[in-house]
Scaffold this motif. Sequence first.
Motif, PDB file in Angstrom:
ATOM      1  N   ILE A  26      -2.097  11.757   3.150  1.00 38.07           N
ATOM      2  CA  ILE A  26      -1.544  11.839   1.809  1.00 38.07           C
ATOM      3  C   ILE A  26      -2.678  12.067   0.827  1.00 38.07           C
ATOM      4  O   ILE A  26      -3.583  11.248   0.744  1.00 38.07           O
ATOM      5  CB  ILE A  26      -0.832  10.529   1.431  1.00 38.07           C
ATOM      6  CG1 ILE A  26       0.129  10.118   2.527  1.00 38.07           C
ATOM      7  CG2 ILE A  26      -0.129  10.649   0.111  1.00 38.07           C
ATOM      8  CD1 ILE A  26       0.162   8.651   2.760  1.00 38.07           C
ATOM      9  N   MET A  71      -5.358   9.335   2.007  1.00 39.65           N
ATOM     10  CA  MET A  71      -4.893   8.091   2.597  1.00 39.65           C
ATOM     11  C   MET A  71      -4.144   8.458   3.867  1.00 39.65           C
ATOM     12  O   MET A  71      -3.545   9.519   3.936  1.00 39.65           O
ATOM     13  CB  MET A  71      -3.884   7.467   1.631  1.00 39.65           C
ATOM     14  CG  MET A  71      -4.275   6.143   1.079  1.00 39.65           C
ATOM     15  SD  MET A  71      -2.897   5.571   0.113  1.00 39.65           S
ATOM     16  CE  MET A  71      -3.758   4.855  -1.227  1.00 39.65           C
ATOM     17  N   PHE A  72      -4.191   7.590   4.846  1.00 36.79           N
ATOM     18  CA  PHE A  72      -3.404   7.856   6.034  1.00 36.79           C
ATOM     19  C   PHE A  72      -2.224   6.917   6.050  1.00 36.79           C
ATOM     20  O   PHE A  72      -2.384   5.711   5.926  1.00 36.79           O
ATOM     21  CB  PHE A  72      -4.247   7.685   7.288  1.00 36.79           C
ATOM     22  CG  PHE A  72      -5.330   8.694   7.386  1.00 36.79           C
ATOM     23  CD1 PHE A  72      -5.031   9.993   7.738  1.00 36.79           C
ATOM     24  CD2 PHE A  72      -6.633   8.369   7.066  1.00 36.79           C
ATOM     25  CE1 PHE A  72      -6.017  10.947   7.798  1.00 36.79           C
ATOM     26  CE2 PHE A  72      -7.634   9.317   7.128  1.00 36.79           C
ATOM     27  CZ  PHE A  72      -7.322  10.619   7.496  1.00 36.79           C
ATOM     28  N   VAL A 129       0.689   2.047   3.636  1.00 43.75           N
ATOM     29  CA  VAL A 129      -0.736   1.987   3.901  1.00 43.75           C
ATOM     30  C   VAL A 129      -1.268   0.628   3.482  1.00 43.75           C
ATOM     31  O   VAL A 129      -1.905  -0.079   4.233  1.00 43.75           O
ATOM     32  CB  VAL A 129      -1.487   3.094   3.146  1.00 43.75           C
ATOM     33  CG1 VAL A 129      -2.966   3.020   3.470  1.00 43.75           C
ATOM     34  CG2 VAL A 129      -0.917   4.440   3.508  1.00 43.75           C
ATOM     35  N   VAL A 152      -4.596  11.702  -2.354  1.00 42.02           N
ATOM     36  CA  VAL A 152      -4.580  10.816  -3.521  1.00 42.02           C
ATOM     37  C   VAL A 152      -5.796  11.145  -4.374  1.00 42.02           C
ATOM     38  O   VAL A 152      -6.837  10.522  -4.244  1.00 42.02           O
ATOM     39  CB  VAL A 152      -4.646   9.337  -3.103  1.00 42.02           C
ATOM     40  CG1 VAL A 152      -4.410   8.436  -4.303  1.00 42.02           C
ATOM     41  CG2 VAL A 152      -3.637   9.038  -2.041  1.00 42.02           C
ATOM     42  N   ILE A 207       1.453   4.963  -4.065  1.00 35.00           N
ATOM     43  CA  ILE A 207       1.449   5.786  -2.851  1.00 35.00           C
ATOM     44  C   ILE A 207       1.220   4.891  -1.625  1.00 35.00           C
ATOM     45  O   ILE A 207       1.858   5.056  -0.590  1.00 35.00           O
ATOM     46  CB  ILE A 207       0.344   6.853  -2.933  1.00 35.00           C
ATOM     47  CG1 ILE A 207       0.625   7.811  -4.094  1.00 35.00           C
ATOM     48  CG2 ILE A 207       0.223   7.609  -1.634  1.00 35.00           C
ATOM     49  CD1 ILE A 207       1.559   8.918  -3.792  1.00 35.00           C
ATOM     50  N   GLY A 208       0.303   3.954  -1.775  1.00 36.54           N
ATOM     51  CA  GLY A 208       0.012   3.046  -0.670  1.00 36.54           C
ATOM     52  C   GLY A 208       1.238   2.281  -0.223  1.00 36.54           C
ATOM     53  O   GLY A 208       1.504   2.129   0.962  1.00 36.54           O
ATOM     54  N   LEU A 248       0.124   6.175 -16.769  1.00 37.13           N
ATOM     55  CA  LEU A 248       0.362   7.011 -15.592  1.00 37.13           C
ATOM     56  C   LEU A 248       0.594   8.455 -16.021  1.00 37.13           C
ATOM     57  O   LEU A 248       0.076   9.396 -15.436  1.00 37.13           O
ATOM     58  CB  LEU A 248       1.567   6.484 -14.819  1.00 37.13           C
ATOM     59  CG  LEU A 248       1.921   7.258 -13.564  1.00 37.13           C
ATOM     60  CD1 LEU A 248       0.815   7.141 -12.541  1.00 37.13           C
ATOM     61  CD2 LEU A 248       3.216   6.772 -12.982  1.00 37.13           C
ATOM     62  N   PHE A 303      -2.448   2.575 -10.582  1.00 33.02           N
ATOM     63  CA  PHE A 303      -1.026   2.428 -10.285  1.00 33.02           C
ATOM     64  C   PHE A 303      -0.585   3.475  -9.282  1.00 33.02           C
ATOM     65  O   PHE A 303       0.126   3.184  -8.324  1.00 33.02           O
ATOM     66  CB  PHE A 303      -0.217   2.549 -11.568  1.00 33.02           C
ATOM     67  CG  PHE A 303       1.263   2.561 -11.344  1.00 33.02           C
ATOM     68  CD1 PHE A 303       1.925   1.394 -11.009  1.00 33.02           C
ATOM     69  CD2 PHE A 303       1.989   3.733 -11.439  1.00 33.02           C
ATOM     70  CE1 PHE A 303       3.272   1.397 -10.777  1.00 33.02           C
ATOM     71  CE2 PHE A 303       3.338   3.739 -11.209  1.00 33.02           C
ATOM     72  CZ  PHE A 303       3.981   2.573 -10.879  1.00 33.02           C
ATOM     73  N   TYR A 304      -1.035   4.693  -9.521  1.00 31.60           N
ATOM     74  CA  TYR A 304      -0.647   5.805  -8.654  1.00 31.60           C
ATOM     75  C   TYR A 304      -1.076   5.534  -7.220  1.00 31.60           C
ATOM     76  O   TYR A 304      -0.318   5.701  -6.272  1.00 31.60           O
ATOM     77  CB  TYR A 304      -1.309   7.070  -9.184  1.00 31.60           C
ATOM     78  CG  TYR A 304      -0.929   8.327  -8.467  1.00 31.60           C
ATOM     79  CD1 TYR A 304       0.325   8.874  -8.636  1.00 31.60           C
ATOM     80  CD2 TYR A 304      -1.829   8.960  -7.622  1.00 31.60           C
ATOM     81  CE1 TYR A 304       0.679  10.029  -7.983  1.00 31.60           C
ATOM     82  CE2 TYR A 304      -1.488  10.112  -6.967  1.00 31.60           C
ATOM     83  CZ  TYR A 304      -0.231  10.635  -7.148  1.00 31.60           C
ATOM     84  OH  TYR A 304       0.125  11.787  -6.500  1.00 31.60           O
ATOM     85  N   GLU A 305      -2.314   5.061  -7.074  1.00 30.44           N
ATOM     86  CA  GLU A 305      -2.839   4.800  -5.739  1.00 30.44           C
ATOM     87  C   GLU A 305      -2.064   3.665  -5.059  1.00 30.44           C
ATOM     88  O   GLU A 305      -1.659   3.779  -3.896  1.00 30.44           O
ATOM     89  CB  GLU A 305      -4.314   4.440  -5.846  1.00 30.44           C
ATOM     90  CG  GLU A 305      -5.023   4.549  -4.516  1.00 30.44           C
ATOM     91  CD  GLU A 305      -6.477   4.142  -4.622  1.00 30.44           C
ATOM     92  OE1 GLU A 305      -6.941   3.884  -5.745  1.00 30.44           O
ATOM     93  OE2 GLU A 305      -7.111   4.065  -3.578  1.00 30.44           O
ATOM     94  N   PHE A 323       3.961   4.646   1.529  1.00 30.58           N
ATOM     95  CA  PHE A 323       3.696   5.104   2.886  1.00 30.58           C
ATOM     96  C   PHE A 323       3.150   3.989   3.782  1.00 30.58           C
ATOM     97  O   PHE A 323       2.506   4.259   4.785  1.00 30.58           O
ATOM     98  CB  PHE A 323       2.715   6.273   2.857  1.00 30.58           C
ATOM     99  CG  PHE A 323       3.314   7.493   2.248  1.00 30.58           C
ATOM    100  CD1 PHE A 323       4.054   8.375   2.997  1.00 30.58           C
ATOM    101  CD2 PHE A 323       3.154   7.746   0.903  1.00 30.58           C
ATOM    102  CE1 PHE A 323       4.626   9.489   2.432  1.00 30.58           C
ATOM    103  CE2 PHE A 323       3.714   8.859   0.329  1.00 30.58           C
ATOM    104  CZ  PHE A 323       4.457   9.734   1.095  1.00 30.58           C
ATOM    105  N   VAL A 365       2.119   6.314   7.412  1.00 31.31           N
ATOM    106  CA  VAL A 365       3.069   6.581   8.485  1.00 31.31           C
ATOM    107  C   VAL A 365       4.395   6.965   7.860  1.00 31.31           C
ATOM    108  O   VAL A 365       4.897   6.272   6.973  1.00 31.31           O
ATOM    109  CB  VAL A 365       3.252   5.336   9.369  1.00 31.31           C
ATOM    110  CG1 VAL A 365       4.237   5.633  10.479  1.00 31.31           C
ATOM    111  CG2 VAL A 365       1.925   4.900   9.941  1.00 31.31           C
TER     112      VAL A 365
END
Lengths: 617, 461
Positions: free
Chosen positions: B105, B94-95, A145, B107, A139-140, B70, A134-136, A143, B97
């Motif tokens: 970032i 992670m890259f 990604v 992770v 974040i994705g 989590l 979930f965290y990944e 941002f 924008v």
Amino acid sequence: MVPRISPVIQIIPPVTQKTVAGGSSAGNERDFLVCSESTTANTTNQTSIELPYEYKAAAAIGRGITGQRSYPVSPETNPEYWNWNKKIFELAKKEGLDPYDVVYWVCKRDQLLQAAARGGFPVNVSHWRNGMEFYELHIGHEFNVSRIYEMIINNDPSHAYLLEGNALVDQKLVMSHCMGHSDFFKNNIHFRFTNRSMLNRIAEHASYQRNVMDSEGISFLEMEQFLEKAYSIDDLIDYSNLEPRQLKYELHQNRPIAKVPDDYGIIDASELPSHMQGRINNPERLREERDAEKERLDREAQKIPKYPDYDVMGFIIENSKVLKLWQRQVLMHAREQAYYLAPQGLTKIMNEGWAVYWHRRLMSHPEIVDLRDASAFADHNAGTLAMSGGRLNPYKVGYEIFMDIEERWNTGRHGRQWEEIEDERERRDYDDKSMKGFEQIFEVRKWEKDMTFIDKYLTPEVAKKLKLFTWEQEGENYILASREFEKVKAKFVEQLFMGTGIAVRDGNYDNKGELLLHHDFRFDLKQDYALATMKNLLSMWGNTIHLNTKLYWASDDENPTPVRIIAENITLADSGKAKAGIKITIRRALEEVNKETGLIDYTPTNVLYETMEEVKS
Amino acid sequence: MRIGVTDKTPIVKPPLKVVTPPPLATQGDLLGTLENAQESKTTPLATPHFFSPRLLMQSLLFNSIADPDLQRYQDILKGKVREDLKKFKTPGEMFGVKGGKIVSIPVPKIGIPHFTRGSGKGGGTAQGDGEEGDVLGEPGDAKPGKGAGSEPGEHIQEIYVPMTLSEIAETIIKDRKLPYLKPKGYGAAKEKSIKWNTKSKVGIDLDINATIINAIKRVGAEIGDKFDLETDEGLNALLDQVAIEEQDKVFISWREIEKPQVSVAIIYKMDVSGSVTDEMKEKVRKAARWLSIIIQYQFGLVRAELRGDKFSNEHFGEGVEEVFIIHDSSAKEVTEEEFYTTRENGGTQISSAYELEEKIINERYDPDTWNIYSFYFGDGDNWGDDTPHSIDLMKRLAERVNEVGYVQVESHYGSGDFYDYVKEFASEQGHVRAVKITAEGTEDLDKVIDEMLGDKGDKKD
């Protein structure tokens, strides 16, 4: 009044029933929560429309979703989406697809991601691994990604998610895409053994986990650590046979005991006169019976897989002597989920390619998209099909090959007759107007998996279009090795081979009840992970584990060295105190073909590496 | 857009099995829905128009539940639990924008060990541009299957997502306590503040949860006897009867409260003279930064506890005032930024810093209402005649403030002898602390924190 909803398949182990009967605090809590099952039904009372049974089941089971104000698309909750859903479904049927019904759930981003982190299921076995996923994903998304385009559960009816607040054209795209997936789930031959009510089944896994922790007094930590062990071997299943074999172990069966009980064969004759007892319980007869029983038990104990068994997980569940009841059950659940997901892994490229083919086909239909939305659709579609450098994009690869098949079969550019044409130009412009393309892609969708799909249908032209290449490791670097078609295809097919290739060779190795595993070498194992997994296997099997594999022992080795990795339980003597410990040995091995079985056997020789460590409880 | 009436395709089956009324299947029907679909651009009816209290309560209940998986994962990442998983932690990246810039970032991931591919030996396939023989990427981060072009070539700016300052402080210094803190100004000064913690019968913000509970209570008292509340069916039947009336409504209201006040002033002094090398300055700045973070966090905790609040990020550093002084042969007050960046070259008079400090305390921070912590960082070199005067000033200071700290940094060539004087005088009083650290490495920062903030018994005045 809405009746209590019971799961579709009710396989409740005895322990769970005990909990319910005992009325523990967890039972009460659950009962309260189950009140929510009728949330959808309640609204329908107002309009006197009864929703299908599946909605209610899903509402009860997926209350993680319903509770968080997500809702299924229905004529009451969202007439607009409902109408589009209906239209797209009808159109897909008209075009020749045969999908399951699809229930769409509209939910917020975090709920979508939470479900995605649990393999698409709103409720699943609780473990920090879900949190990590979930965290990944979160974040994705944050941002830009990665972005989840679509998520659909292979179930009857299929359940899919729509992100609340997306533009209508996106939702239509997802719906069209899901039509392709749902059709693929229903009709591809490799999915024929998957459980079509997995949504219910996985909710049962989750509730088993909760209940057994209460009833058996298992600590959170213990459960968590055991799940890690289960997950560490959940790829050791047989990908060549997707029908999970029925395990011989059953819950009510008592554990076989290797020792013959003392009173075996003795008939209770205490009420008879004493001279009769000697005749009834004749010592000679007793001895014979006991010997026969001993032999039978010994045979049973010596049971080995007749052929190499790639379903290592199933073998351990059946034959381990140390697993507790709940551990066995948790392992069985992990195995069930692994087998359920296996066909999706085997057909990733085809599945996505098929779905892209169909969303493009449906979305280019004038009934679905008007011109105002066309550019938005094009944007999103381009995103799906983008070739992000380096990685293989299954959407792109699958789509291009399906398109190529359709074109080649439409024009007859396949088969012997065409291949025998020598003139380059004539080959290119060949067209017999057979128009068999559309039929052919349906055939392909029915019978193939990724490996055979690439093997049979990847052509040099498509490989060039997709810019495929092979890479190799050279010293410290990875280099682009070749763009030659034959090499690319061979490597590609090899890469699509699922599973590690580790099989049980002997469940009673050396007649000591040890487990011998054999790795059919295609690639070397990651060493630290392999050793940690060996330890996990050791704790689940309870006895020494042997693994035949090959390692690049020195980093500059050209050829891998055959080795035998052995993990065993030992007793460490530390300043007079005995402590439980684990010893891991790596021995060089000799490779030779066993003439009797025709299989490759390893004979361990000198020790390459040895380590001992204490087991912390 | 209209669909032509000539379209005669019959609808075989509705997409989902709706029992009543059957939306089967006439052409007009289809036409109707199509037109509706085009016209109904209004907001979809996301929630049913009738709010069942039960439905509402359920949604409120579940909305408040965070993802426990989590939570658990974050605890593991912070190292609170499951030390054994540390070895499988990988610093993922992670890259992304953000604001037009490419950012990296972090992770972090924890791998669950399984039998998997180890090295890239044997090769694989991938997609992308390039010529034969091209190098595809660093083997360190390249997984098999990952190749050229996945690394952006532009400038990468590192950003830290996962931890706030108070989270960092929490992980590092959980057990340490701010020594000798007193609730000074307790009676004298009280802040006034508004707290939304009261229920009222009139107002604007409806407390839905309390309202529903009131309604259920009322209805239950009226007709509860008719239902068997032990069973789900009974309870459900009762809940179906519940409707909110005017008398059930509860509103959230505010009340003015007085918060007890406690304040801290931290005074940092640093020697920036020529004898202190850049390396040593770097080190003391690090030490000062850590002390600052820890004190702000600890003080936040104390303050929250004193007021009966739960500690949150907002309490971090609240009520802490920091004063920064740099000196060579003369002292001056600077901003935090200047404190961490200034370099000067000159002689050293430690007394100048203490004089300025005394002046500042007299002007701004009355010891009766402020908890004052005074830290000095330097290399221990002092102008010969100045030492007795400096010690006198320190002694005077020690009588007024909560704690006096002295941190001396040593280089390869040793350091000054001011430490010995302070140590001699510190041994008499627990709240005067001195510590010596080396300029290299960061290991002994722990020593500074331990010495400065450790528990050393009560203050002997």
